[in-house]
Write a protein that holds these residues in place. Structure first.
Motif, short mmCIF file in Angstrom:
data_model
loop_
_atom_site.label_atom_id
_atom_site.label_comp_id
_atom_site.label_asym_id
_atom_site.label_seq_id
_atom_site.Cartn_x
_atom_site.Cartn_y
_atom_site.Cartn_z
N ALA A 29 0.81 -1.22 0.00
CA ALA A 29 0.00 0.00 0.00
C ALA A 29 0.84 1.27 0.00
N TYR A 30 2.11 1.17 0.35
CA TYR A 30 2.96 2.36 0.46
C TYR A 30 3.71 2.69 -0.82
N TYR A 31 3.61 1.84 -1.84
CA TYR A 31 4.48 1.98 -3.00
C TYR A 31 3.73 1.88 -4.33
N ALA A 32 4.25 2.63 -5.29
CA ALA A 32 3.82 2.41 -6.66
C ALA A 32 4.42 1.10 -7.15
N ILE A 33 3.76 0.52 -8.13
CA ILE A 33 4.21 -0.77 -8.66
C ILE A 33 3.82 -0.83 -10.12
N GLY A 34 4.54 -1.61 -10.88
CA GLY A 34 4.25 -1.62 -12.31
C GLY A 34 4.54 -2.93 -12.99
N TRP A 35 4.05 -3.03 -14.20
CA TRP A 35 4.30 -4.17 -15.08
C TRP A 35 5.22 -3.73 -16.21
N PHE A 36 6.19 -4.58 -16.49
CA PHE A 36 7.14 -4.36 -17.56
C PHE A 36 7.17 -5.61 -18.43
N ARG A 37 7.72 -5.47 -19.61
CA ARG A 37 7.88 -6.63 -20.45
C ARG A 37 9.14 -6.50 -21.28
N GLN A 38 9.65 -7.67 -21.65
CA GLN A 38 10.84 -7.71 -22.49
C GLN A 38 10.65 -8.78 -23.54
N ALA A 39 10.62 -8.35 -24.78
CA ALA A 39 10.50 -9.26 -25.91
C ALA A 39 11.90 -9.66 -26.37
N PRO A 40 12.01 -10.80 -27.03
CA PRO A 40 13.33 -11.23 -27.50
C PRO A 40 14.00 -10.17 -28.36
N GLY A 41 15.24 -9.86 -28.03
CA GLY A 41 15.99 -8.90 -28.80
C GLY A 41 15.64 -7.45 -28.57
N LYS A 42 14.76 -7.21 -27.61
CA LYS A 42 14.34 -5.84 -27.33
C LYS A 42 14.63 -5.46 -25.89
N GLU A 43 14.63 -4.18 -25.63
CA GLU A 43 14.84 -3.70 -24.27
C GLU A 43 13.57 -3.86 -23.45
N ARG A 44 13.77 -3.95 -22.15
CA ARG A 44 12.62 -4.01 -21.26
C ARG A 44 11.88 -2.69 -21.29
N GLU A 45 10.56 -2.76 -21.33
CA GLU A 45 9.77 -1.54 -21.40
C GLU A 45 8.66 -1.56 -20.35
N ALA A 46 8.31 -0.38 -19.91
CA ALA A 46 7.19 -0.25 -18.98
C ALA A 46 5.89 -0.40 -19.75
N VAL A 47 4.99 -1.15 -19.20
CA VAL A 47 3.69 -1.36 -19.82
C VAL A 47 2.61 -0.57 -19.08
N LEU A 48 2.53 -0.77 -17.79
CA LEU A 48 1.55 -0.08 -16.96
C LEU A 48 2.13 0.11 -15.57
N CYS A 49 1.85 1.24 -14.98
CA CYS A 49 2.27 1.51 -13.61
C CYS A 49 1.08 2.10 -12.86
N ILE A 50 1.07 1.86 -11.57
CA ILE A 50 -0.02 2.37 -10.75
C ILE A 50 0.54 2.93 -9.45
N SER A 51 0.01 4.07 -9.04
CA SER A 51 0.48 4.70 -7.82
C SER A 51 0.05 3.89 -6.60
N SER A 52 0.59 4.22 -5.46
CA SER A 52 0.28 3.46 -4.25
C SER A 52 -1.21 3.49 -3.92
N SER A 53 -1.83 4.62 -4.15
CA SER A 53 -3.26 4.76 -3.85
C SER A 53 -4.15 4.16 -4.93
N GLY A 54 -3.57 3.96 -6.08
CA GLY A 54 -4.37 3.49 -7.21
C GLY A 54 -5.04 4.60 -7.99
#
Length: 119
Positions: A29-54
């Protein structure tokens, strides 16, 4: 601190998947958190992030209209609902914890879960 993503798999284009990130060792509950993805041969990228409160979310252009992020602070769990999946969504998906209530810097990553979208 631990984060563990699960729920990946093989799905046909146009299908849906729901990923789960189980967290422990800190109070989600105190932290933002997010989803990332990495496809073959590509850099990791942020997909979605959400603040601690939502109250605030970040969506990558590729996720808009198709993916939804949500969190259950009581269960220390993060979710990623993906629909209308495309082959280009194929990647290893990770969840990551940020250092504060907003997405200004990550400090812990979880092990990823593979999502494969067939055409």
């Amino acid at each position: 601190v631990q984060l563990q993503a699960s729920g990946g798999g093989l799905v046909q284009a146009g299908g849906s998947l729901k990923l789960t990130c189980a967290t422990s060792g800190f109070t989600l509950a105190y932290y933002a958190i997010g989803w990332f993805r990495q496809a073959p041969g590509k850099e990791r990228e942020a997909v979605l992030c959400i603040s601690s409160s939502g109250d605030s979310t970040y969506y990558a252009d590729s996720a808009k209209g198709r993916f939804t992020i949500s969190r259950d602070n009581a269960k220390n769990t993060l979710y990623l609902q993906m629909s209308s999946l495309k082959p280009e969504d194929t990647a290893v998906y990770y969840c990551a914890k940020y250092t504060s209530t907003m997405w200004y810097g990550m400090d812990y990553w979880g092990k990823g879960t593979q999502v494969t979208v067939s055409s």
